[in-house]
Design a protein around this motif. Structure first.
Motif, PDB file in Angstrom:
ATOM      1  N   TRP A 187      -9.624   5.051 -10.015  1.00  0.00           N
ATOM      2  CA  TRP A 187      -8.807   5.017 -11.229  1.00  0.00           C
ATOM      3  C   TRP A 187      -7.980   3.734 -11.274  1.00  0.00           C
ATOM      4  N   ALA A 188      -7.351   3.380 -10.151  1.00  0.00           N
ATOM      5  CA  ALA A 188      -6.496   2.189 -10.097  1.00  0.00           C
ATOM      6  C   ALA A 188      -7.294   0.915 -10.395  1.00  0.00           C
ATOM      7  N   VAL A 189      -8.505   0.827  -9.850  1.00  0.00           N
ATOM      8  CA  VAL A 189      -9.360  -0.339 -10.117  1.00  0.00           C
ATOM      9  C   VAL A 189      -9.621  -0.438 -11.616  1.00  0.00           C
ATOM     10  N   ASP A 190      -9.958   0.673 -12.247  1.00  0.00           N
ATOM     11  CA  ASP A 190     -10.227   0.681 -13.692  1.00  0.00           C
ATOM     12  C   ASP A 190      -9.004   0.261 -14.492  1.00  0.00           C
ATOM     13  N   VAL A 191      -7.842   0.810 -14.139  1.00  0.00           N
ATOM     14  CA  VAL A 191      -6.603   0.497 -14.863  1.00  0.00           C
ATOM     15  C   VAL A 191      -6.283  -0.990 -14.740  1.00  0.00           C
ATOM     16  N   LEU A 192      -6.325  -1.509 -13.532  1.00  0.00           N
ATOM     17  CA  LEU A 192      -5.943  -2.906 -13.324  1.00  0.00           C
ATOM     18  C   LEU A 192      -6.960  -3.858 -13.942  1.00  0.00           C
ATOM     19  N   GLU A 193      -8.248  -3.530 -13.855  1.00  0.00           N
ATOM     20  CA  GLU A 193      -9.269  -4.372 -14.486  1.00  0.00           C
ATOM     21  C   GLU A 193      -9.081  -4.403 -16.000  1.00  0.00           C
ATOM     22  N   SER A 194      -8.785  -3.261 -16.594  1.00  0.00           N
ATOM     23  CA  SER A 194      -8.629  -3.215 -18.052  1.00  0.00           C
ATOM     24  C   SER A 194      -7.416  -4.021 -18.515  1.00  0.00           C
ATOM     25  N   GLU A 195      -6.420  -4.163 -17.648  1.00  0.00           N
ATOM     26  CA  GLU A 195      -5.220  -4.929 -17.984  1.00  0.00           C
ATOM     27  C   GLU A 195      -5.285  -6.374 -17.480  1.00  0.00           C
ATOM     28  N   GLY A 196      -6.350  -6.709 -16.760  1.00  0.00           N
ATOM     29  CA  GLY A 196      -6.491  -8.073 -16.232  1.00  0.00           C
ATOM     30  C   GLY A 196      -5.488  -8.408 -15.146  1.00  0.00           C
ATOM     31  N   ILE A 197      -5.138  -7.429 -14.344  1.00  0.00           N
ATOM     32  CA  ILE A 197      -4.143  -7.614 -13.275  1.00  0.00           C
ATOM     33  C   ILE A 197      -4.844  -7.632 -11.931  1.00  0.00           C
ATOM     34  N   SER A 198      -4.536  -8.638 -11.128  1.00  0.00           N
ATOM     35  CA  SER A 198      -5.081  -8.746  -9.778  1.00  0.00           C
ATOM     36  C   SER A 198      -4.077  -8.157  -8.792  1.00  0.00           C
ATOM     37  N   ALA A 199      -4.501  -7.132  -8.065  1.00  0.00           N
ATOM     38  CA  ALA A 199      -3.608  -6.492  -7.095  1.00  0.00           C
ATOM     39  C   ALA A 199      -3.184  -7.467  -5.997  1.00  0.00           C
ATOM     40  N   SER A 200      -4.091  -8.351  -5.589  1.00  0.00           N
ATOM     41  CA  SER A 200      -3.761  -9.269  -4.502  1.00  0.00           C
ATOM     42  C   SER A 200      -2.875 -10.428  -4.962  1.00  0.00           C
ATOM     43  N   GLU A 201      -3.015 -10.837  -6.220  1.00  0.00           N
ATOM     44  CA  GLU A 201      -2.212 -11.952  -6.727  1.00  0.00           C
ATOM     45  C   GLU A 201      -0.906 -11.495  -7.361  1.00  0.00           C
ATOM     46  N   GLN A 202      -0.868 -10.262  -7.859  1.00  0.00           N
ATOM     47  CA  GLN A 202       0.316  -9.744  -8.544  1.00  0.00           C
ATOM     48  C   GLN A 202       0.609  -8.310  -8.088  1.00  0.00           C
ATOM     49  N   PRO A 203       0.921  -8.125  -6.810  1.00  0.00           N
ATOM     50  CA  PRO A 203       1.080  -6.759  -6.312  1.00  0.00           C
ATOM     51  C   PRO A 203       2.197  -5.963  -6.995  1.00  0.00           C
ATOM     52  N   LEU A 204       3.319  -6.586  -7.297  1.00  0.00           N
ATOM     53  CA  LEU A 204       4.403  -5.835  -7.942  1.00  0.00           C
ATOM     54  C   LEU A 204       4.062  -5.478  -9.380  1.00  0.00           C
ATOM     55  N   VAL A 205       3.402  -6.386 -10.075  1.00  0.00           N
ATOM     56  CA  VAL A 205       2.959  -6.100 -11.438  1.00  0.00           C
ATOM     57  C   VAL A 205       1.937  -4.960 -11.406  1.00  0.00           C
ATOM     58  N   ALA A 206       1.031  -5.012 -10.425  1.00  0.00           N
ATOM     59  CA  ALA A 206       0.015  -3.960 -10.282  1.00  0.00           C
ATOM     60  C   ALA A 206       0.666  -2.612 -10.011  1.00  0.00           C
ATOM     61  N   LEU A 207       1.633  -2.591  -9.121  1.00  0.00           N
ATOM     62  CA  LEU A 207       2.346  -1.352  -8.791  1.00  0.00           C
ATOM     63  C   LEU A 207       3.018  -0.775 -10.040  1.00  0.00           C
ATOM     64  N   ARG A 208       3.696  -1.630 -10.774  1.00  0.00           N
ATOM     65  CA  ARG A 208       4.383  -1.189 -11.993  1.00  0.00           C
ATOM     66  C   ARG A 208       3.384  -0.668 -13.040  1.00  0.00           C
ATOM     67  N   GLU A 209       2.247  -1.357 -13.178  1.00  0.00           N
ATOM     68  CA  GLU A 209       1.250  -0.940 -14.169  1.00  0.00           C
ATOM     69  C   GLU A 209       0.635   0.413 -13.811  1.00  0.00           C
ATOM     70  N   LEU A 210       0.375   0.644 -12.531  1.00  0.00           N
ATOM     71  CA  LEU A 210      -0.172   1.935 -12.109  1.00  0.00           C
ATOM     72  C   LEU A 210       0.796   3.065 -12.436  1.00  0.00           C
ATOM     73  N   ARG A 211       2.065   2.846 -12.179  1.00  0.00           N
ATOM     74  CA  ARG A 211       3.065   3.881 -12.459  1.00  0.00           C
ATOM     75  C   ARG A 211       3.267   4.065 -13.954  1.00  0.00           C
ATOM     76  N   ARG A 212       3.124   2.984 -14.735  1.00  0.00           N
ATOM     77  CA  ARG A 212       3.238   3.099 -16.181  1.00  0.00           C
ATOM     78  C   ARG A 212       2.052   3.884 -16.751  1.00  0.00           C
ATOM     79  N   ALA A 213       0.873   3.648 -16.175  1.00  0.00           N
ATOM     80  CA  ALA A 213      -0.348   4.295 -16.654  1.00  0.00           C
ATOM     81  C   ALA A 213      -0.363   5.795 -16.361  1.00  0.00           C
ATOM     82  N   ASN A 214       0.327   6.212 -15.314  1.00  0.00           N
ATOM     83  CA  ASN A 214       0.405   7.641 -14.992  1.00  0.00           C
ATOM     84  C   ASN A 214       1.795   7.919 -14.436  1.00  0.00           C
TER      85      ASN A 214
END
Length: 82
Positions: free
Chosen positions: A36-63
């Motif tokens: 699920w997380a891979v799908d969410v981050l890919e759809s938003e164009g967020i790289s977990a390795s390059e933007q870990p805090l943005v990724a964390l925030r987006e995952l929590r926003r999505a669910n």
């Protein structure tokens, strides 16, 4: 003076939170959550390795049921081993 009883919620571990959110065993929940997380981050164009805090925030926003520790477990699954 009137006493006030405060019921503090016990913190829930990240893997337990994932089981609550995605169902199944903790192991199954981590696997489902990671997909699920891979799908969410890919759809938003967020790289977990390059933007870990943005990724964390987006995952929590999505669910909103995803706790900080649950999101961190998923983020750790997406990052390369150190």
């Amino acid at each position: 003076m009137v006493g006030v009883a405060v019921a503090a919620r016990r913190p829930v571990g990240g893997r337990k939170n994932l089981a609550d959110v995605f169902g199944g065993t903790e192991h199954e929940a981590v696997q489902a959550g990671t997909r699920w997380a891979v799908d969410v981050l890919e759809s938003e164009g967020i790289s977990a390795s390059e933007q870990p805090l943005v990724a964390l925030r987006e995952l929590r926003r999505a669910n909103r049921a995803l706790s900080l520790t649950g999101a961190k477990v998923l983020l750790d699954q997406l990052l390369p081993p150190r």
